[in-house]
Structure formats: C-alpha cells, structure tokens
Motif scaffolding. Structure first.
Motif, PDB file in Angstrom:
ATOM      1  N   ASN A   1     -26.286 -54.594  -4.060  1.00  0.00           N
ATOM      2  CA  ASN A   1     -26.006 -52.842  -4.829  1.00  0.00           C
ATOM      3  C   ASN A   1     -24.323 -53.512  -4.061  1.00  0.00           C
ATOM      4  N   TYR A   2     -23.367 -52.244  -5.494  1.00  0.00           N
ATOM      5  CA  TYR A   2     -21.376 -52.364  -5.742  1.00  0.00           C
ATOM      6  C   TYR A   2     -21.641 -50.619  -5.500  1.00  0.00           C
ATOM      7  N   ARG A   3     -21.148 -50.054  -4.466  1.00  0.00           N
ATOM      8  CA  ARG A   3     -20.945 -48.837  -4.363  1.00  0.00           C
ATOM      9  C   ARG A   3     -19.657 -48.027  -3.648  1.00  0.00           C
ATOM     10  N   LYS A   4     -18.772 -47.746  -4.669  1.00  0.00           N
ATOM     11  CA  LYS A   4     -17.336 -47.581  -4.532  1.00  0.00           C
ATOM     12  C   LYS A   4     -17.726 -45.652  -4.703  1.00  0.00           C
ATOM     13  N   ASN A   5     -16.858 -44.949  -3.629  1.00  0.00           N
ATOM     14  CA  ASN A   5     -16.473 -43.472  -4.491  1.00  0.00           C
ATOM     15  C   ASN A   5     -18.076 -42.412  -4.652  1.00  0.00           C
ATOM     16  N   ILE A   6     -18.712 -42.553  -4.289  1.00  0.00           N
ATOM     17  CA  ILE A   6     -20.327 -41.966  -3.983  1.00  0.00           C
ATOM     18  C   ILE A   6     -20.414 -41.185  -2.878  1.00  0.00           C
ATOM     19  N   ARG A   7     -20.541 -40.426  -2.649  1.00  0.00           N
ATOM     20  CA  ARG A   7     -20.483 -39.029  -0.989  1.00  0.00           C
ATOM     21  C   ARG A   7     -22.244 -39.799  -0.318  1.00  0.00           C
ATOM     22  N   SER A   8     -21.904 -39.438   0.976  1.00  0.00           N
ATOM     23  CA  SER A   8     -22.879 -40.117   1.767  1.00  0.00           C
ATOM     24  C   SER A   8     -23.771 -39.491   1.659  1.00  0.00           C
ATOM     25  N   GLY A   9     -25.017 -39.491   2.191  1.00  0.00           N
ATOM     26  CA  GLY A   9     -25.984 -39.098   1.998  1.00  0.00           C
ATOM     27  C   GLY A   9     -25.833 -37.156   3.415  1.00  0.00           C
ATOM     28  N   ALA A  10     -27.048 -36.896   3.689  1.00  0.00           N
ATOM     29  CA  ALA A  10     -27.188 -35.371   4.750  1.00  0.00           C
ATOM     30  C   ALA A  10     -26.437 -35.807   5.853  1.00  0.00           C
ATOM     31  N   ASN A  11     -25.691 -34.784   6.653  1.00  0.00           N
ATOM     32  CA  ASN A  11     -24.993 -35.132   7.589  1.00  0.00           C
ATOM     33  C   ASN A  11     -25.759 -34.163   8.910  1.00  0.00           C
ATOM     34  N   MET A  12     -26.959 -34.671   9.708  1.00  0.00           N
ATOM     35  CA  MET A  12     -27.824 -34.791  10.152  1.00  0.00           C
ATOM     36  C   MET A  12     -27.102 -33.420  11.372  1.00  0.00           C
ATOM     37  N   GLY A  13     -25.773 -34.099  11.771  1.00  0.00           N
ATOM     38  CA  GLY A  13     -25.000 -33.832  13.224  1.00  0.00           C
ATOM     39  C   GLY A  13     -24.522 -32.434  12.957  1.00  0.00           C
TER      40      GLY A  13
ATOM     41  N   LEU B   1     -25.417 -29.625  12.522  1.00  0.00           N
ATOM     42  CA  LEU B   1     -25.593 -27.951  12.833  1.00  0.00           C
ATOM     43  C   LEU B   1     -25.381 -28.070  14.316  1.00  0.00           C
ATOM     44  N   PHE B   2     -25.156 -29.074  14.585  1.00  0.00           N
ATOM     45  CA  PHE B   2     -23.711 -29.280  16.407  1.00  0.00           C
ATOM     46  C   PHE B   2     -22.567 -28.822  16.147  1.00  0.00           C
ATOM     47  N   GLY B   3     -22.212 -29.437  14.815  1.00  0.00           N
ATOM     48  CA  GLY B   3     -20.811 -29.353  14.635  1.00  0.00           C
ATOM     49  C   GLY B   3     -20.221 -30.365  13.956  1.00  0.00           C
ATOM     50  N   TYR B   4     -21.621 -31.581  14.765  1.00  0.00           N
ATOM     51  CA  TYR B   4     -20.317 -32.839  13.895  1.00  0.00           C
ATOM     52  C   TYR B   4     -20.397 -33.176  12.466  1.00  0.00           C
ATOM     53  N   GLY B   5     -19.602 -34.619  12.551  1.00  0.00           N
ATOM     54  CA  GLY B   5     -19.524 -34.159  10.683  1.00  0.00           C
ATOM     55  C   GLY B   5     -18.553 -33.828   9.835  1.00  0.00           C
TER      56      GLY B   5
ATOM     57  N   THR C   1     -31.242 -27.221 -11.786  1.00  0.00           N
ATOM     58  CA  THR C   1     -31.485 -26.449 -10.164  1.00  0.00           C
ATOM     59  C   THR C   1     -30.583 -25.619  -9.103  1.00  0.00           C
ATOM     60  N   LEU C   2     -30.794 -24.687  -8.553  1.00  0.00           N
ATOM     61  CA  LEU C   2     -29.722 -23.759  -8.310  1.00  0.00           C
ATOM     62  C   LEU C   2     -29.976 -23.840  -6.567  1.00  0.00           C
ATOM     63  N   SER C   3     -29.118 -24.325  -6.366  1.00  0.00           N
ATOM     64  CA  SER C   3     -29.055 -24.660  -4.692  1.00  0.00           C
ATOM     65  C   SER C   3     -27.865 -24.324  -3.593  1.00  0.00           C
ATOM     66  N   TYR C   4     -28.047 -23.443  -2.620  1.00  0.00           N
ATOM     67  CA  TYR C   4     -27.175 -23.701  -1.560  1.00  0.00           C
ATOM     68  C   TYR C   4     -27.200 -24.845  -0.183  1.00  0.00           C
ATOM     69  N   LYS C   5     -26.647 -24.620   0.132  1.00  0.00           N
ATOM     70  CA  LYS C   5     -25.521 -26.037   0.719  1.00  0.00           C
ATOM     71  C   LYS C   5     -24.810 -25.849   2.108  1.00  0.00           C
ATOM     72  N   PHE C   6     -25.842 -24.868   3.077  1.00  0.00           N
ATOM     73  CA  PHE C   6     -24.305 -24.303   4.613  1.00  0.00           C
ATOM     74  C   PHE C   6     -23.967 -25.718   4.705  1.00  0.00           C
ATOM     75  N   TRP C   7     -22.664 -25.485   5.339  1.00  0.00           N
ATOM     76  CA  TRP C   7     -22.624 -26.376   5.623  1.00  0.00           C
ATOM     77  C   TRP C   7     -22.881 -27.302   7.229  1.00  0.00           C
ATOM     78  N   ARG C   8     -23.513 -26.264   7.684  1.00  0.00           N
ATOM     79  CA  ARG C   8     -23.630 -26.603   9.268  1.00  0.00           C
ATOM     80  C   ARG C   8     -25.834 -26.431   9.344  1.00  0.00           C
ATOM     81  N   PHE C   9     -25.965 -26.659   8.266  1.00  0.00           N
ATOM     82  CA  PHE C   9     -27.342 -27.777   7.842  1.00  0.00           C
ATOM     83  C   PHE C   9     -27.300 -28.688   7.181  1.00  0.00           C
ATOM     84  N   PRO C  10     -28.248 -29.373   7.245  1.00  0.00           N
ATOM     85  CA  PRO C  10     -28.309 -30.430   6.697  1.00  0.00           C
ATOM     86  C   PRO C  10     -28.160 -30.639   5.745  1.00  0.00           C
ATOM     87  N   PHE C  11     -29.621 -29.811   4.762  1.00  0.00           N
ATOM     88  CA  PHE C  11     -30.119 -30.453   3.414  1.00  0.00           C
ATOM     89  C   PHE C  11     -29.585 -28.895   2.366  1.00  0.00           C
ATOM     90  N   PRO C  12     -29.752 -29.266   1.393  1.00  0.00           N
ATOM     91  CA  PRO C  12     -29.330 -27.736   0.240  1.00  0.00           C
ATOM     92  C   PRO C  12     -30.668 -26.950   0.310  1.00  0.00           C
TER      93      PRO C  12
END
Length: 442
Positions: free
Chosen positions: A250-262, A264-268, A407-418
């Motif tokens: 796989n070659y990948r550039k400028n594609i966003r990373s996945g869920a930020n599991m931290g 909820l604790f203010g990390y990431g 798809t209509l979704s809301y993504k909280f900064w302090r929660f990993p998933f939309p």
C-alpha cells in the motif's frame, strides 16, 4: 507629561506587526539548510522513541513542507495533550529542531448493545502508550444473532500486528440474478422482508483465524496475512478447508488516521486548533494498494484458490475543510468456488448499506462521496455526507449493484467515534435501509 498619540500608535502597531510576524514566520527561508540536531523530550514515552518517530534526521536538508509532514506524524501518535516544535538557526547556516511532548497513557473500555432483530453486543478495550513506546493496543469481542468474533491489534512504531477469530452461523439465501443476502455478525439483513421468494436456502457455518503483519516505511506499507478458514454447507456447496496466505503493498499519503481512542482523556488533540482553521490551499491525499492471496495443497486447503485485487482512493480536503472522496477497486477470483468469489459490496466504498449483494468470478466498483461540515467548533463536527457507488460483477454476465444516500453524523472531539444515521437507497432493486452509525455500521 506630553502624550504623543501618533508616536504611541506607531509603536503599538509595530509591536503588533512584529508579534504577528513571529507567529506566522515563514519557515521556507530555512529551506536548503542542513539539520544540525534534532532533540526530543517527553513525560512518558522514551525520548529516543519519540525522536525516532519524527521523520527528520540530523544531516538531512531542511524542507518546510517535510517539516510540517513530520509534525503531523507525531500528532498522529495521539498520545499527547500538548506538542511543541521549535526551529532555531545554528552555526554555519544550519538549523536545530527540538520537540517537546506532554504525553501520558490511557486505557479506554467500551461496551455496546443493540436490540430487536439485529440484536448484538460487544466490548472493546483500547490502550495507548502503556509501555512508553507510543504504541496503540486494541482488544475487541462481540456476538450477534449470526455469530461471534474476537480480535487483537497492536501498532508499535513501524510494525502492525493483528489477529482475529470469526465464527459465523447463518442462512445463506440465493436469489435470481446471482444475488445473495448480506451476512455479518452485527448486520443481520432485511432481505426476507423485502424479497419473499429465494430460489435456495443453505445453512452455512464458517470458522476462520487470521493473522496479519504489516510494516510501514515512509508512505509505503507492506503486509502478509495467513488465514485458516473452514466452511461447512448444509447442501449443494463445496464444504472444506479454504486456508490461504495473502500479501500486498500500500502507498498512502495525506490520508487521515483512524479513531483517536485517547480523546476521552484529552490525548491526541494536539492539532485540534489547527484542524478548526481553514487551509491555505486544498490538500490532495491518495492511497494505492495491490494484494494477492493464494491457497492450495501447500496451505492445507482442499481447493485451489487464487485472488488478486487492486484499489485506489483519492481524497481532496478543500480550504474550508469539506472533503471529496473518490474510490475505485477491481478484483478477480479466477473462477474460484463460491466461498472465495468476488462480492459487489467488497468492491464499493463502504458508504452504503445493502440487504443483498452480487457474487461472481470478477468485478469492479467505484464510489464518490462529499463530506460537508454543517458545523465545526470546539465541541465537535457535524457532517452531512451524500454518496453514490456502483459495482459490476460477472457470473454468466455482468450485473450491477448501485446505491445512493447520505450519512448525517456528529463527531465529538472528546469521543473516538462519530454518531449518526445512514440512509441508503438501492438503485438496483428498489430496497432501502436506515442504519445507526457508531464509528462503523450495525
């Protein structure tokens, strides 16, 4: 005391100008300079590991664009509450770079359940930087009406390890035109309600164990994936061992990373402020991948299996952060038996939800979607994402599966998933689906 308004105003304006100039310093003036030193400090992750994750090295030629990409690499670790980068001129026209991370660790458990016909339950445990290596660890287990699964994933630096076990027990329903019901542990389909007369029903049981090892090097990721799979059918089909080994690049550039599991604790969230600003220019990202898997006597399989696939994705993030996503994929199973044949939903972008899919020897699919942000603020992101996707699959002739929706979704900064809702209209057979979105689909 004499107050000179013009002089005072000029001094204040000059101070403001100097301040703004410092904040918006043009780092391209250092392009071509040699990097004299790169220093790193942190609270938890070992400084030498943090320095190693930063792509720029002593002795390299400084480039402002690569410097920004290197900062994004550390942001994508998602283990720090604050990240600071300092660039200073050094002797002989060189530059010194210093990185400081206010990092920590997190352990995030999550339990979910759905009721009704699509009843399912699952639990996950995510941990980050637990061993002071900037690693990410994910455990997941779940069970639904048609099966159960368990998986483990560890990302440690350039190495990714993943193991999963899946057990499926379901009724495979066959319809005219090489159509079958979709199956999944968390996605029992509604085909029985919409399509009353299948031409055949076969009870199917599948046990599979898959291991994947991947290694990243710059924009490239290579992977190998052995899989043990045993399939049993109640009638008419070829039961037996379908074990394979797959590998790809796989070659990948400028594609966003996945869920930020931290989160909820203010990390990431170190790049949150930057993410809320408009871009100076659109960013084009892309991903290219080719994969091949094979099975036969040498893998213990009862059948000869050969399957090749290639896919490409382009992502354009506009100045106002809205995102255009275009996807294309092709796959050929070289006349494999039913269990390893190509399926239309595997060729599509994954935006739509379908109660039935097509199967056959080979096929190709494409999809396009546009994420329009209705709101972007310090709390989260509200997005509306319309889409269209289409796949052609060949059995005795080419047949099409296409769908459109949003798809209509809301993504909280302090929660990993939309969190949101998806509507899909199947343009091929007139059926539709409304699904709850929680990071994926259920």
């Amino acid at each position: 005391m004499n107050f000179n308004f013009k002089k005072t105003a000029a001094v204040l304006l000059c101070a403001v100008f100097i301040r703004c100039a410092c904040v918006a310093e043009d780092l391209s003036k250092y392009d071509g300079c040699v990097i004299h030193s790169v220093e790193a400090s942190s609270n938890r992750i070992k400084p030498e590991i943090l320095k190693n994750r930063f792509p720029l090295r002593e002795g390299q030629i400084f480039n402002s664009e690569r410097y920004e990409d290197a900062q994004n690499e550390l942001h994508d670790l998602r283990i720090a509450k604050k990240l600071s980068f300092d660039l200073k001129p050094s002797e002989g026209g060189a530059v010194d770079i210093s990185v400081k991370a206010e990092d920590g660790y997190y352990i995030f458990p999550l339990i979910f359940a759905t009721g009704g016909k699509k009843s399912a339950a699952g639990a996950s445990l995510a941990a980050g930087n637990l061993f002071k290596r900037g690693e990410t660890l994910m455990l997941f287990g779940g069970s639904g009406k048609d099966g159960s699964m368990a998986s483990l994933m560890l990302k440690d630096g350039e190495n990714i390890y993943q193991a999963s076990f899946i057990n499926m027990n379901f009724e495979q329903r066959f319809y005219k035109g090489s159509r079958i019901n979709n199956d999944g542990i968390f996605s029992t389909t509604d085909d029985e309600e919409d399509f009353k007369n299948p031409i055949n029903k076969i009870y199917t049981k599948t046990d599979s164990f898959n291991f994947l090892y991947a290694r990243q090097k710059g924009y490239f990721t290579g992977f190998i994936s052995p899989e043990y799979k045993y399939v049993r059918y109640s009638k008419d089909m070829k039961s037996g061992n379908y074990s394979t080994v797959g590998f790809g690049l796989n070659y990948r550039k400028n594609i966003r990373s996945g869920a930020n599991m931290g989160a909820l604790f203010g990390y990431g969230l170190t790049d949150k402020e930057q993410s809320l600003k408009n871009l100076p220019a659109p960013i084009i990202g892309y991903s290219l991948q080719a994969a091949y898997k094979n099975g036969g006597d040498w893998t213990g399989a009862d059948f000869n299996i050969s399957k090749i696939s290639a896919e490409a994705r382009s992502v354009v993030e506009f100045k106002n952060r809205h995102i255009l996503n275009v996807y294309i994929k092709g796959e050929d199973s070289f006349s494999a038996t039913f269990a390893e044949q190509v399926r239309a939903d595997d060729l599509m972008s994954g935006q739509g939800r379908y109660s039935r899919t097509l199967y056959g020897e080979r096929g190709a699919g494409t999809g396009i979607s546009f994420a329009y942000y209705l709101a972007r603020n310090n709390t989260g992101l509200l997005a509306l994402q319309p889409f269209y996707e289409l796949a052609y699959v060949y059995s005795d002739k080419y047949r099409a599966l296409s769908g459109a929706g949003a798809t209509l979704s809301y993504k909280f900064w302090r929660f990993p998933f939309p969190l949101g809702i998806n509507y899909t209209q199947n343009l091929s057979d007139g059926s539709n689906q409304i699904s709850f979105v929680f990071g994926g689909k259920f």
